[in-house]
Design a protein around this motif. Sequence first.
Motif, short mmCIF file in Angstrom:
data_model
loop_
_atom_site.label_atom_id
_atom_site.label_comp_id
_atom_site.label_asym_id
_atom_site.label_seq_id
_atom_site.Cartn_x
_atom_site.Cartn_y
_atom_site.Cartn_z
N LEU A 267 1.09 -2.62 -5.80
CA LEU A 267 0.19 -3.04 -6.88
C LEU A 267 0.86 -4.08 -7.77
N LEU A 268 2.12 -3.80 -8.14
CA LEU A 268 2.82 -4.72 -9.04
C LEU A 268 3.08 -6.07 -8.37
N MET A 269 3.24 -6.04 -7.04
CA MET A 269 3.47 -7.30 -6.32
C MET A 269 2.15 -7.95 -5.91
N GLU A 270 1.04 -7.28 -6.29
CA GLU A 270 -0.30 -7.76 -5.95
C GLU A 270 -0.45 -7.93 -4.44
N GLU A 271 0.10 -6.95 -3.70
CA GLU A 271 -0.06 -6.96 -2.25
C GLU A 271 -1.20 -6.02 -1.87
N GLU A 272 -1.68 -6.21 -0.67
CA GLU A 272 -2.72 -5.33 -0.14
C GLU A 272 -2.14 -3.92 0.01
N LEU A 273 -2.91 -2.89 -0.40
CA LEU A 273 -2.39 -1.53 -0.32
C LEU A 273 -2.38 -1.05 1.13
N THR A 274 -1.24 -0.44 1.52
CA THR A 274 -1.15 0.06 2.90
C THR A 274 -1.62 1.51 2.99
N PHE A 275 -1.57 2.24 1.87
CA PHE A 275 -2.00 3.64 1.86
C PHE A 275 -3.49 3.64 1.53
N SER A 276 -4.29 4.32 2.35
CA SER A 276 -5.75 4.18 2.25
C SER A 276 -6.30 4.64 0.89
N GLU A 277 -5.69 5.67 0.29
CA GLU A 277 -6.24 6.23 -0.95
C GLU A 277 -5.46 5.72 -2.15
N LYS A 278 -6.18 5.30 -3.19
CA LYS A 278 -5.50 4.86 -4.42
C LYS A 278 -5.04 6.10 -5.19
N ILE A 279 -3.74 6.19 -5.44
CA ILE A 279 -3.19 7.34 -6.16
C ILE A 279 -3.01 6.94 -7.62
N SER A 280 -3.63 7.67 -8.51
CA SER A 280 -3.47 7.36 -9.93
C SER A 280 -3.11 8.63 -10.69
N ALA A 281 -2.13 8.52 -11.58
CA ALA A 281 -1.72 9.67 -12.39
C ALA A 281 -2.35 9.61 -13.78
N ARG A 282 -3.22 8.64 -13.99
CA ARG A 282 -3.81 8.46 -15.32
C ARG A 282 -4.57 9.71 -15.77
N ASN A 283 -4.27 10.16 -16.98
CA ASN A 283 -4.92 11.33 -17.60
C ASN A 283 -4.77 12.62 -16.79
N LYS A 284 -3.73 12.69 -15.99
CA LYS A 284 -3.55 13.91 -15.19
C LYS A 284 -2.23 14.58 -15.59
N HIS A 285 -2.17 15.88 -15.43
CA HIS A 285 -0.89 16.58 -15.56
C HIS A 285 -0.24 16.53 -14.19
N VAL A 286 1.00 16.12 -14.14
CA VAL A 286 1.64 15.93 -12.84
C VAL A 286 2.83 16.87 -12.70
N LEU A 287 2.89 17.55 -11.58
CA LEU A 287 4.04 18.40 -11.26
C LEU A 287 4.85 17.70 -10.17
N VAL A 288 6.13 17.50 -10.43
CA VAL A 288 6.99 16.87 -9.44
C VAL A 288 7.89 17.94 -8.83
N ILE A 289 7.88 18.05 -7.52
CA ILE A 289 8.75 19.02 -6.83
C ILE A 289 9.91 18.24 -6.23
N GLY A 290 11.10 18.55 -6.66
CA GLY A 290 12.29 17.82 -6.18
C GLY A 290 12.89 17.03 -7.33
N GLY A 291 14.18 17.22 -7.54
CA GLY A 291 14.82 16.58 -8.69
C GLY A 291 15.83 15.51 -8.31
N GLY A 292 15.66 14.92 -7.12
CA GLY A 292 16.56 13.83 -6.74
C GLY A 292 16.12 12.52 -7.35
N ASP A 293 16.73 11.43 -6.91
CA ASP A 293 16.40 10.12 -7.46
C ASP A 293 14.95 9.73 -7.20
N THR A 294 14.42 10.09 -6.02
CA THR A 294 13.06 9.70 -5.67
C THR A 294 12.05 10.36 -6.60
#
Length: 294
Positions: A267-294
């Motif tokens: 998105l930031l590079m204004e390239e065509e999205l390769t993943f079919s579904e747009k993932i947005s975290a806007r206004n959502k509570h997000v749980l992240v599993i895994g505490g590594g760099d990724t």
Amino acid sequence: MGNPKAFMTIPRKEAGYRPVSERIYDFGEVEQTLHREDRKLQASRCMDCGIPFCQWGCPLGNKMPEWQDLIYKGNWKKAIEILHETNNFPDFTGRICPAPCEKSCVLSLHEAPVTIRENEAAVTEVAFNEGLIKAQAPAHRTGRKVAVIGSGPAGMAAAQQLNRKGHHVTVFEKSRSVGGLLRYGIPNFKLAKNVIDRRLTQLIEEGIVFQTQTEIGKDIPGSRLLADYDAVCIAIGAGHPRNIDPPGRDLKGIYFAMDFLSQENELLMEEELTFSEKISARNKHVLVIGGGDT
Ligand code: SF4
């Protein structure tokens, strides 16, 4: 070792992050850079240990004591030369490496370790700014052709090493842009895209050919690659995520981190999205599993 007592008198000083009030207006790198004189003082904290555990701790075997001393003495040219002996891209590792060298630093037994990672990034910034990093095309060509599959950090480094030996190197990349994990996995706030691009410019000037949007095994059969090239180097990374399978894993709204990160980068590079579904975290509570760099 210019100042043998510096580790006793000079405290560790990190460059720190840009203020949040500034960072919320852009996607740029958050880490700041120290003034050169401060950086020299930080490098002077290296004790030049008889057994440099930092060097053992570094997966690349970087020769920390040597280039810390050169930073302290202001010899940035020699410092980048020594760094490049073991590391093709200290500008990348200086930004994103978890720095096991610092965990191995003897000073960290009773003090804060030397700011090795930041010092590494600082050397490359000075070197680029002063034109000390130039294309090094080989003097002679061997006439042999090598195909490198994948243009992430491993593919780029392998291509540079092979090209400098005089082989004709072509790098095949399935994505639109070169860089692999560097470009599509790591967010801009840790590694700005222009940092990748200036290295890419250097590699192209050295004579390496990059062929993007070409997936080996799909766009070009592997058999053709084997027939057309003297050697093939596979540097495709580990693109498959590790799944877990607790109850509810099939519910909506659960994504692998890399799908999200690569989409944000696209998105930031204004390239065509390769993943079919747009993932947005806007206004959502997000749980992240895994505490590594990724
Ligand atoms: S930060 Fe640099 S010197 Fe330290 S472990 Fe990583 S690559 Fe090696």
